[in-house]
Design a protein around this motif. Structure first.
Motif, PDB file in Angstrom:
ATOM      1  N   GLU A  63       0.807  -1.216   0.000  1.00  0.00           N
ATOM      2  CA  GLU A  63       0.000   0.000   0.000  1.00  0.00           C
ATOM      3  C   GLU A  63       0.844   1.272   0.000  1.00  0.00           C
ATOM      4  OE1 GLU A  63      -0.040  -1.708   4.290  1.00  0.00           O
ATOM      5  OE2 GLU A  63      -0.158  -2.457   2.224  1.00  0.00           O
ATOM      6  N   ASN A  64       2.130   1.161   0.294  1.00  0.00           N
ATOM      7  CA  ASN A  64       3.029   2.317   0.273  1.00  0.00           C
ATOM      8  C   ASN A  64       3.856   2.401  -1.003  1.00  0.00           C
ATOM      9  OD1 ASN A  64       2.340   3.305   2.885  1.00  0.00           O
ATOM     10  ND2 ASN A  64       3.588   1.695   3.802  1.00  0.00           N
ATOM     11  N   CYS A  65       3.565   1.532  -1.961  1.00  0.00           N
ATOM     12  CA  CYS A  65       4.347   1.455  -3.195  1.00  0.00           C
ATOM     13  C   CYS A  65       3.479   1.783  -4.408  1.00  0.00           C
ATOM     14  CB  CYS A  65       4.958   0.063  -3.350  1.00  0.00           C
ATOM     15  SG  CYS A  65       6.046  -0.414  -1.988  1.00  0.00           S
ATOM     16  N   THR A  66       4.089   2.449  -5.384  1.00  0.00           N
ATOM     17  CA  THR A  66       3.402   2.830  -6.618  1.00  0.00           C
ATOM     18  C   THR A  66       4.219   2.331  -7.804  1.00  0.00           C
ATOM     19  OG1 THR A  66       2.588   4.860  -5.574  1.00  0.00           O
ATOM     20  CG2 THR A  66       2.558   4.769  -7.986  1.00  0.00           C
ATOM     21  N   PRO A  67       3.583   1.674  -8.789  1.00  0.00           N
ATOM     22  CA  PRO A  67       4.335   1.283  -9.992  1.00  0.00           C
ATOM     23  C   PRO A  67       4.999   2.507 -10.611  1.00  0.00           C
ATOM     24  CG  PRO A  67       2.178   0.223  -9.968  1.00  0.00           C
ATOM     25  CD  PRO A  67       2.168   1.238  -8.855  1.00  0.00           C
ATOM     26  N   ILE A  68       6.300   2.495 -10.661  1.00  0.00           N
ATOM     27  CA  ILE A  68       7.025   3.719 -11.010  1.00  0.00           C
ATOM     28  C   ILE A  68       6.812   4.140 -12.455  1.00  0.00           C
ATOM     29  CG2 ILE A  68       9.219   2.592 -11.641  1.00  0.00           C
ATOM     30  CD1 ILE A  68      10.603   4.883 -10.025  1.00  0.00           C
ATOM     31  N   ARG A  69       6.560   3.181 -13.330  1.00  0.00           N
ATOM     32  CA  ARG A  69       6.372   3.526 -14.738  1.00  0.00           C
ATOM     33  C   ARG A  69       4.939   3.974 -15.039  1.00  0.00           C
ATOM     34  NH1 ARG A  69      10.323   0.135 -13.970  1.00  0.00           N
ATOM     35  NH2 ARG A  69      12.272   0.423 -15.132  1.00  0.00           N
ATOM     36  N   GLU A  70       4.109   4.009 -14.015  1.00  0.00           N
ATOM     37  CA  GLU A  70       2.755   4.540 -14.165  1.00  0.00           C
ATOM     38  C   GLU A  70       2.632   5.949 -13.576  1.00  0.00           C
ATOM     39  OE1 GLU A  70      -0.108   1.797 -12.592  1.00  0.00           O
ATOM     40  OE2 GLU A  70       0.723   0.089 -13.716  1.00  0.00           O
ATOM     41  N   THR A  71       3.730   6.483 -13.046  1.00  0.00           N
ATOM     42  CA  THR A  71       3.691   7.821 -12.470  1.00  0.00           C
ATOM     43  C   THR A  71       3.632   8.878 -13.573  1.00  0.00           C
ATOM     44  OG1 THR A  71       6.106   7.979 -12.422  1.00  0.00           O
ATOM     45  CG2 THR A  71       5.013   7.077 -10.451  1.00  0.00           C
ATOM     46  N   THR A  72       3.160  10.064 -13.199  1.00  0.00           N
ATOM     47  CA  THR A  72       3.067  11.162 -14.160  1.00  0.00           C
ATOM     48  C   THR A  72       4.442  11.557 -14.689  1.00  0.00           C
ATOM     49  OG1 THR A  72       1.084  12.007 -13.063  1.00  0.00           O
ATOM     50  CG2 THR A  72       2.282  13.541 -14.469  1.00  0.00           C
ATOM     51  N   ILE A  73       5.435  11.532 -13.830  1.00  0.00           N
ATOM     52  CA  ILE A  73       6.787  11.910 -14.264  1.00  0.00           C
ATOM     53  C   ILE A  73       7.275  10.948 -15.340  1.00  0.00           C
ATOM     54  CG2 ILE A  73       9.206  12.053 -13.559  1.00  0.00           C
ATOM     55  CD1 ILE A  73       8.272  13.179 -10.891  1.00  0.00           C
ATOM     56  N   TYR A  74       7.179   9.654 -15.056  1.00  0.00           N
ATOM     57  CA  TYR A  74       7.676   8.681 -16.033  1.00  0.00           C
ATOM     58  C   TYR A  74       6.866   8.755 -17.331  1.00  0.00           C
ATOM     59  CZ  TYR A  74       9.903   4.490 -17.831  1.00  0.00           C
ATOM     60  OH  TYR A  74      10.627   3.626 -18.602  1.00  0.00           O
ATOM     61  N   SER A  75       5.550   8.809 -17.199  1.00  0.00           N
ATOM     62  CA  SER A  75       4.689   8.853 -18.392  1.00  0.00           C
ATOM     63  C   SER A  75       4.987  10.088 -19.224  1.00  0.00           C
ATOM     64  CB  SER A  75       3.215   8.838 -17.978  1.00  0.00           C
ATOM     65  OG  SER A  75       2.893   7.663 -17.281  1.00  0.00           O
ATOM     66  N   GLY A  76       5.152  11.238 -18.544  1.00  0.00           N
ATOM     67  CA  GLY A  76       5.414  12.470 -19.267  1.00  0.00           C
ATOM     68  C   GLY A  76       6.740  12.461 -19.993  1.00  0.00           C
ATOM     69  N   LEU A  77       7.780  11.937 -19.348  1.00  0.00           N
ATOM     70  CA  LEU A  77       9.087  11.870 -19.997  1.00  0.00           C
ATOM     71  C   LEU A  77       9.107  10.844 -21.114  1.00  0.00           C
ATOM     72  CD1 LEU A  77      11.459  12.259 -16.909  1.00  0.00           C
ATOM     73  CD2 LEU A  77      10.728  14.005 -18.545  1.00  0.00           C
ATOM     74  N   ASP A  78       8.361   9.771 -20.956  1.00  0.00           N
ATOM     75  CA  ASP A  78       8.216   8.779 -22.026  1.00  0.00           C
ATOM     76  C   ASP A  78       7.534   9.417 -23.239  1.00  0.00           C
ATOM     77  OD1 ASP A  78       8.268   6.228 -23.271  1.00  0.00           O
ATOM     78  OD2 ASP A  78       6.226   5.824 -22.572  1.00  0.00           O
ATOM     79  N   GLN A  79       6.499  10.190 -22.995  1.00  0.00           N
ATOM     80  CA  GLN A  79       5.812  10.874 -24.090  1.00  0.00           C
ATOM     81  C   GLN A  79       6.763  11.834 -24.809  1.00  0.00           C
ATOM     82  OE1 GLN A  79       2.663  12.545 -21.731  1.00  0.00           O
ATOM     83  NE2 GLN A  79       1.205  10.927 -22.254  1.00  0.00           N
ATOM     84  N   ARG A  80       7.546  12.562 -24.028  1.00  0.00           N
ATOM     85  CA  ARG A  80       8.446  13.547 -24.609  1.00  0.00           C
ATOM     86  C   ARG A  80       9.585  12.909 -25.401  1.00  0.00           C
ATOM     87  NH1 ARG A  80       9.337  18.458 -26.805  1.00  0.00           N
ATOM     88  NH2 ARG A  80      11.391  19.307 -26.287  1.00  0.00           N
ATOM     89  N   PHE A  81      10.268  11.956 -24.793  1.00  0.00           N
ATOM     90  CA  PHE A  81      11.521  11.467 -25.370  1.00  0.00           C
ATOM     91  C   PHE A  81      11.377  10.206 -26.218  1.00  0.00           C
ATOM     92  CE2 PHE A  81      13.001  13.767 -21.457  1.00  0.00           C
ATOM     93  CZ  PHE A  81      13.478  14.868 -22.146  1.00  0.00           C
ATOM     94  N   TRP A  87       6.321  19.501 -25.261  1.00  0.00           N
ATOM     95  CA  TRP A  87       6.178  19.515 -23.804  1.00  0.00           C
ATOM     96  C   TRP A  87       4.740  19.785 -23.377  1.00  0.00           C
ATOM     97  CZ3 TRP A  87       8.788  17.353 -20.264  1.00  0.00           C
ATOM     98  CH2 TRP A  87      10.176  17.217 -20.345  1.00  0.00           C
ATOM     99  N   GLU A  88       4.092  20.703 -24.080  1.00  0.00           N
ATOM    100  CA  GLU A  88       2.737  21.101 -23.697  1.00  0.00           C
ATOM    101  C   GLU A  88       1.733  19.965 -23.807  1.00  0.00           C
ATOM    102  OE1 GLU A  88       5.126  24.649 -24.690  1.00  0.00           O
ATOM    103  OE2 GLU A  88       4.784  22.711 -25.651  1.00  0.00           O
ATOM    104  N   GLU A  89       2.080  18.910 -24.548  1.00  0.00           N
ATOM    105  CA  GLU A  89       1.180  17.772 -24.722  1.00  0.00           C
ATOM    106  C   GLU A  89       1.403  16.669 -23.707  1.00  0.00           C
ATOM    107  OE1 GLU A  89       2.365  16.812 -28.708  1.00  0.00           O
ATOM    108  OE2 GLU A  89       0.664  17.869 -29.588  1.00  0.00           O
ATOM    109  N   THR A  90       2.463  16.769 -22.917  1.00  0.00           N
ATOM    110  CA  THR A  90       2.808  15.674 -22.007  1.00  0.00           C
ATOM    111  C   THR A  90       2.012  15.741 -20.706  1.00  0.00           C
ATOM    112  OG1 THR A  90       4.595  16.882 -20.877  1.00  0.00           O
ATOM    113  CG2 THR A  90       5.176  15.683 -22.899  1.00  0.00           C
ATOM    114  N   ALA A  91       1.860  14.581 -20.083  1.00  0.00           N
ATOM    115  CA  ALA A  91       1.159  14.500 -18.804  1.00  0.00           C
ATOM    116  C   ALA A  91       1.881  15.303 -17.736  1.00  0.00           C
ATOM    117  CB  ALA A  91       1.043  13.033 -18.376  1.00  0.00           C
TER     118      ALA A  91
END
Length: 234
Positions: A63-81, A87-91
């Protein structure tokens, strides 16, 4: 985060660990971690209490863990790179814009324009640098942040990324999200990290491996011999 206080806490944890455990770890020793081996983020341990603590409890539970590749940071950088989004289109950017519209600061920036011009430009440059030159430690890499941005210049952001290790040896990322995401997207095989906290049960495993090394390891410890946190103990 106060640099002096952080280092004092780290020294105190080291002092206590050396008097409590058979195989205490040097809190300033870097581990080489493959991002592909890390699946979760865990933010249950406070960052400002120093490195190398040993702590029991339930902080490493699911309950204290989050799938890291589902986070907004990871998703946004995946979208960008990976997918070439503006940038304006990324999460990541959309979340920052929403926070600014709600009257909040984001990473110390006061406007979406400042965030776009400084932070996003820095991330573009960081990605290109790692792609071109390979991953370098924070100590060796140029860390260009806004001179007047206290958040970006905080001590934690000049350290190597931080991980915590759960009771079964599972490694969770806890600080250095952007560097993790970029290294993962570029298939970097080794990133130097500091261990913020080890679960007490995992520390006991380290002790058992160290103690048993002279007389042979039982099977339950042998499965951990490839773990980066037990290298050199057996």
């Amino acid at each position: 985060m106060n640099r002096r206080q952080f280092r004092q806490y780290t020294a105190w944890h080291n002092y206590c660990n050396e008097r409590t455990y058979t195989a205490p770890a040097d809190p300033w020793k870097l581990l080489e971690i493959d991002p592909a081996d890390v699946e979760y983020y865990n933010g249950a341990c406070r960052l400002n209490w120093g490195l190398g603590r040993v702590q029991g409890g339930q902080w490493d539970r699911e309950e204290n863990c989050t799938p890291i590749r589902e986070t907004t940071i990871y998703s946004g950088l995946d979208q960008r790179f990976t997918h070439g989004y503006d940038w304006e289109e990324t999460a990541l950017y959309r979340r920052a814009k929403e926070q600014f519209e709600n009257g909040k600061r984001v990473r110390g920036y006061e406007s979406i324009d400042a965030y776009r011009n400084v932070r996003c430009t820095y991330l573009d440059e960081l990605y290109r640098k790692i792609e071109r030159e390979g991953y370098r430690s924070n100590a060796d890499a140029a860390h260009e942040a806004a001179d007047d941005n206290a958040y970006e210049n905080a001590y934690a952001h000049h350290l190597e990324p931080l991980v915590v290790i759960g009771r079964s040896g599972d490694i969770y990322w806890t600080e250095g999200f952007h560097r993790f995401a970029i290294a993962s997207l570029l298939d970097v095989e080794a990133v130097p990290v500091y261990v913020l906290c080890r679960h007490e049960q995992w520390q006991r495993v380290r002790d058992e491996i160290f103690t048993a090394s002279s007389r042979g390891l039982p099977p339950k410890q042998r499965v951990h011999l490839d773990h980066p946190d037990v290298a050199g103990l057996a």
